[in-house]
Design an enzyme around this catalytic site. Structure first.
Site, PDB file in Angstrom:
ATOM      1  N   GLU A 121      28.934  62.997  -9.490  1.00 14.88           N
ATOM      2  CA  GLU A 121      29.077  62.320 -10.782  1.00 14.88           C
ATOM      3  C   GLU A 121      29.997  63.138 -11.682  1.00 14.88           C
ATOM      4  O   GLU A 121      29.793  64.342 -11.846  1.00 14.88           O
ATOM      5  CB  GLU A 121      27.730  62.173 -11.507  1.00 14.88           C
ATOM      6  N   GLU A 176      19.456  64.321  -9.573  1.00 17.54           N
ATOM      7  CA  GLU A 176      19.231  65.346 -10.595  1.00 17.54           C
ATOM      8  C   GLU A 176      17.767  65.770 -10.646  1.00 17.54           C
ATOM      9  O   GLU A 176      17.059  65.564 -11.634  1.00 17.54           O
ATOM     10  CB  GLU A 176      19.690  64.831 -11.960  1.00 17.54           C
TER      11      GLU A 176
END
Length: 495
Positions: free
Chosen positions: A387, A192
């Site tokens: 995810e 991220e």
């Protein structure tokens, strides 16, 4: 009439973890301290207030250094995957997964980050881990940096703000890539990478009180630039040395809707989505978007770069786009009288059409399909969901069972949208990984009771427990899904 979803035999069904949330063994076998070792669970703070939960300053770091009692700092003990990995992988293999995403702990390889020599025991641990995965036919998907850079680089180099850290990261990544080259195809340089804007300490080791005489926004964006350069160097190294390797960009994919059809809110949502995509744009297209350059100009943010940086970014773009997806938010120009969300740390307004979890994350399965369509249309490159999952309070019964029907419902609805998108929208998807595998310490709130896994770990928020593992109902549900192989009946998701 029910249909069957056709899934390629090469599609990767998996689970995902991170070193700082599962491994534990924070001071064993030569590992140095990481920034994650300084984050503790704070029960006195509202769990929905992510920023306060993760507020940290130099004083808090010094307190963490001086306190060797790991139970005070949840991510130091994790769920002891370091010692349980063979048991955990065997249980996951029995479930039928074909991919396991995990991260390498940088201070387990270079304890201080700036070391000249590697910690051989750390390298051997990860080699044994990938060999164990391969033994069961499971594809390793490796994140090279996932919220746990060496603490020494924070205290003595000001973390990613210092260009010298790019070189330390390059030494770390090339060492790991060379060591695991025979076993790992898929690499993600940063988890991220956009999260540096929302939580600069966890993502980049930036502590505000160490930059009192600087524009902290400029510090964040300068550090961001250094991470982009470091990621491009990973792409360059892999492409130059290993033709079979694939390197991805990874972003936090939050879908942002306008709160209503008021054009001001539509514009607001568009602006927020530009912020979401700016980070993947830089890694996939190879240059900074104009709106971001204009932002720098308007806010007097002057990034320092080297003359080769532009070419490095342009010549070394990502092979695929990986992303996490949990939730969505709404955007409103005027939030007076509206409830504001912190869904996955992305600020927004609550959507009245969607339910929310205890932690304030709204559940939006269609949002994952929207994300796939948007990313596919924008980049025309393979996508990888690395995810997706639900944090919830699970209860272990007297019969040592966990009846997490809410997690099954969440996953069923999201996976249904994923399969529908692949079939109807023409999305090229490499794989889908749930978050997580076993339970783990929450990244956002540093607590154990916010559970994500298919396997329950007997451990509480303060590090007390047996660490024994127990399969949840969701474990068996995911196993049944994966057992269908390349042909999954639509009716499975309605059962």
């Amino acid at each position: 009439m029910s249909r069957d979803f056709q899934v390629s035999t090469n599609f990767l069904w998996g689970v995902a973890t991170s070193a700082s949330q599962v491994e534990g063994a924070w001071n064993e076998d030569g590992k140095g301290m990481s920034i994650a070792d300084c984050l503790r669970y704070r029960p006195e703070i509202d769990v929905k207030n992510y920023k306060k939960v993760n507020d940290i300053d130099t004083q808090e770091i010094q307190k963490a250094i001086q306190d060797p009692e790991s139970k005070n700092w949840a991510k130091r003990h994790g769920v002891d995957f370091y010692h349980h990995y063979k048991e955990d992988i065997e249980q996951l293999a029995e479930m039928g997964i074909s991919a396991f995403r995990f991260s390498i702990s940088w201070p387990r390889i270079f304890p201080n980050g700036d070391d000249e020599k590697t910690n051989q025991k750390g390298l051997e641990y990860y080699l044994n881990l990938v060999k164990e995965l391969k033994k069961f036919g499971i594809e390793p998907v490796v994140t090279l940096s996932h919220y746990d850079m060496p603490l020494n680089l924070v205290l003595n180099y000001n973390a990613w703000y210092d260009r010298e850290v790019v070189g330390f990261y390059e030494r770390f990544t090339t060492t790991v890539i060379d060591y695991l080259k025979d076993y790992v195809k898929y690499w993600i340089p940063f988890n991220e990478i956009d999260s540096i804007i929302r939580h600069p300490f966890a993502s980049a080791g930036l502590v505000r009180d160490r930059f009192v005489n600087k524009n902290f926004n400029e510090v964040i964006y300068q550090s961001m630039h250094h991470q982009f350069i470091a990621a491009a160097k990973v792409v360059e190294y892999c492409h130059h040395n290993y033709e079979n390797m694939s390197v991805g960009s990874m972003i936090t994919k939050t879908t942002v809707y306008p709160y209503n059809s008021d054009p001001r809110n539509v514009l607001k949502s568009l602006k927020q989505m530009r912020e979401v995509y700016a980070f993947s744009d830089i890694q996939v297209r190879g240059f900074y978007p104009e709106f971001l350059l204009k932002k720098f100009e308007d806010e007097n943010i002057a990034l320092k770069s080297q003359k080769e940086d532009k070419k490095l970014l342009l010549d070394n773009t990502a092979d695929f786009i990986a992303f996490s997806y949990y939730s969505s938010v709404c955007a409103a120009e005027d939030t007076e009288g509206l409830s504001v969300s912190l869904a996955n740390t992305t600020s927004g307004v609550y959507n009245k059409f969607l339910p929310q979890t205890k932690w304030g994350w709204q559940v939006d399965p269609i949002g994952i399909r929207i994300s796939l369509i948007e990313l596919a249309d924008r980049y025309n490159k393979p996508l990888f969901i690395v995810e997706n999952g639900l944090g919830a309070e699970d209860k272990l019964t007297e019969n040592q069972e966990v009846h997490d029907t809410y997690r099954i419902d969440y996953l069923a609805k999201h996976i249904y949208q994923v399969l529908t998108s692949m079939e109807e929208d023409g999305v090229q998807l490499l794989g889908y990984c749930t978050w997580g595998a076993t339970d783990m310490i929450s990244a956002s709130t540093n607590q154990m009771s916010k559970r994500y896994g298919f396997i329950y770990v007997d451990l509480d928020d303060f590090g007390n427990g047996t660490y024994k593992r127990f399969k949840k109902d969701s474990y068996y549900w995911y196993r049944d899904l994966l057992n269908y192989g390349k042909q999954i009946p639509e009716k499975f998701f309605a059962e």
